[in-house]
Enzyme design. Structure first.
Site, PDB file in Angstrom:
ATOM      1  CE  LYS A  10      37.539  72.161  52.336  1.00 14.02           C
ATOM      2  NZ  LYS A  10      36.313  71.754  51.733  1.00 14.02           N
ATOM      3  CE1 TYR A  50      33.193  73.228  55.915  1.00 19.68           C
ATOM      4  CE2 TYR A  50      34.643  71.723  57.062  1.00 19.68           C
ATOM      5  CZ  TYR A  50      34.466  72.803  56.106  1.00 19.68           C
ATOM      6  OH  TYR A  50      35.290  72.976  55.088  1.00 19.68           O
ATOM      7  CG  ASN A 113      36.150  70.950  48.095  1.00 14.93           C
ATOM      8  OD1 ASN A 113      36.986  71.020  49.298  1.00 14.93           O
ATOM      9  ND2 ASN A 113      35.212  71.689  47.867  1.00 14.93           N
ATOM     10  CG  HIS A 116      36.966  76.726  54.236  1.00 13.25           C
ATOM     11  ND1 HIS A 116      35.447  76.372  54.001  1.00 13.25           N
ATOM     12  CD2 HIS A 116      36.974  77.742  55.173  1.00 13.25           C
ATOM     13  CE1 HIS A 116      34.823  77.312  54.704  1.00 13.25           C
ATOM     14  NE2 HIS A 116      35.683  78.351  55.296  1.00 13.25           N
ATOM     15  CD  GLU A 127      34.617  80.183  57.645  1.00 15.48           C
ATOM     16  OE1 GLU A 127      33.580  79.827  57.410  1.00 15.48           O
ATOM     17  OE2 GLU A 127      35.386  80.785  56.894  1.00 15.48           O
TER      18      GLU A 127
HETATM   19  P1  IDP Z   1      32.117  75.641  49.495  1.00 20.44           P
HETATM   20  O1  IDP Z   1      33.278  74.898  50.087  1.00 20.44           O
HETATM   21  O2  IDP Z   1      32.477  75.899  47.968  1.00 20.44           O
HETATM   22  O3  IDP Z   1      31.820  76.836  50.355  1.00 20.44           O
HETATM   23  P2  IDP Z   1      29.896  74.329  50.763  1.00 20.44           P
HETATM   24  O4  IDP Z   1      28.346  74.112  50.037  1.00 20.44           O
HETATM   25  O5  IDP Z   1      29.737  75.536  51.724  1.00 20.44           O
HETATM   26  O6  IDP Z   1      30.903  74.687  49.541  1.00 20.44           O
HETATM   27  O7  IDP Z   1      30.222  72.839  51.360  1.00 20.44           O
HETATM   28  C1  IDP Z   1      31.236  72.770  52.281  1.00 20.44           C
HETATM   29  C2  IDP Z   1      32.350  71.735  51.920  1.00 20.44           C
HETATM   30  O8  IDP Z   1      31.438  70.612  52.039  1.00 20.44           O
HETATM   31  C3  IDP Z   1      32.762  71.644  50.636  1.00 20.44           C
HETATM   32  O9  IDP Z   1      33.865  72.372  50.464  1.00 20.44           O
HETATM   33  C4  IDP Z   1      32.969  70.381  50.522  1.00 20.44           C
HETATM   34  O10 IDP Z   1      34.169  69.805  51.125  1.00 20.44           O
HETATM   35  C5  IDP Z   1      31.857  69.391  51.072  1.00 20.44           C
HETATM   36  N1  IDP Z   1      30.722  69.137  50.030  1.00 20.44           N
HETATM   37  C6  IDP Z   1      29.675  69.889  49.813  1.00 20.44           C
HETATM   38  N2  IDP Z   1      28.945  69.559  48.904  1.00 20.44           N
HETATM   39  C7  IDP Z   1      29.330  68.172  49.042  1.00 20.44           C
HETATM   40  C8  IDP Z   1      28.606  66.950  48.434  1.00 20.44           C
HETATM   41  O11 IDP Z   1      27.472  66.881  47.713  1.00 20.44           O
HETATM   42  N3  IDP Z   1      29.255  65.842  48.881  1.00 20.44           N
HETATM   43  C9  IDP Z   1      30.381  65.619  49.667  1.00 20.44           C
HETATM   44  N4  IDP Z   1      30.949  66.707  50.346  1.00 20.44           N
HETATM   45  C10 IDP Z   1      30.550  67.965  49.847  1.00 20.44           C
HETATM   46 MG    MG Z   2      30.671  77.140  52.136  1.00 18.87          MG
END
Ligand code: IDP
Ligand code: MG
Length: 142
Positions: A10, A50, A113, A116, A127
């Site tokens: 990212k 997304y 984070n 992905h 994807e």
């Molecule tokens: P994942 O990437 O671990 O699969 P997902 O729940 O699919 O997690 O969420 C997609 C992306 O959305 C996350 O990787 C993160 O960048 C963002 N995200 C998820 N939860 C939050 C949140 O509570 N606040 C802000 N961004 C979030």
């Molecule tokens: Mg996810």
């Protein structure tokens, strides 16, 4: 079973020169990089990628962030690659991710984070097709 999965390094991690560090972790774990490119998503392309999260409160911020700078997208191949990649990445929130995971070591916060990874075989196929033409993926087996 030999699988392929989509990985994204990212914008925050690309910005902090962590492409090599993150790819090294995949390769060290036995995953092979069989496709890869640096690109920048438009806000509209980020929203499309997304779309599954479009009702979530973090959707707008996530799409702004994901289109804020270049990302490195790659296709990883290996035995159980989808689950293996998720294990190497760690939990969504770096503060809750296990020691030694990419998100723990390289992530900034729950949004930024670092990586992905596809969460299942259907999403992996969709994807990969979102970013790569078939001839841009060099699978060692099928
Ligand atoms: P994942 O990437 O671990 O699969 P997902 O729940 O699919 O997690 O969420 C997609 C992306 O959305 C996350 O990787 C993160 O960048 C963002 N995200 C998820 N939860 C939050 C949140 O509570 N606040 C802000 N961004 C979030
Ligand atoms: Mg996810």
């Amino acid at each position: 079973m030999t699988e392929v999965t989509l990985s994204i390094i990212k914008p925050d991690a690309v910005q902090r020169n962590l492409i090599g560090e993150i790819l090294r972790r995949f390769e060290s774990a036995g995953l092979k990089v069989v496709g890869g490119k640096l690109l920048r998503l438009s806000p509209e392309r980020a929203q499309a990628f997304y779309a599954v999260h479009k009702e979530r409160p973090f959707f707008a911020g996530l799409c702004t962030y994901m289109s804020s700078g270049p990302i490195f997208v790659s296709v990883l191949e290996g035995e159980g690659a989808i689950v293996k990649n998720r294990e190497i990445m760690g939990a969504t929130d770096p503060a809750k991710a296990a020691p030694g995971t990419i998100r723990k070591d390289c992530g900034t916060d729950v949004e930024a984070n670092a990586v992905h990874g596809s969460d299942g075989s259907e999403t992996a196929a969709a994807e990969i097709a979102f970013f790569f033409k078939p001839e841009e993926v060099f699978r060692s087996s099928k």
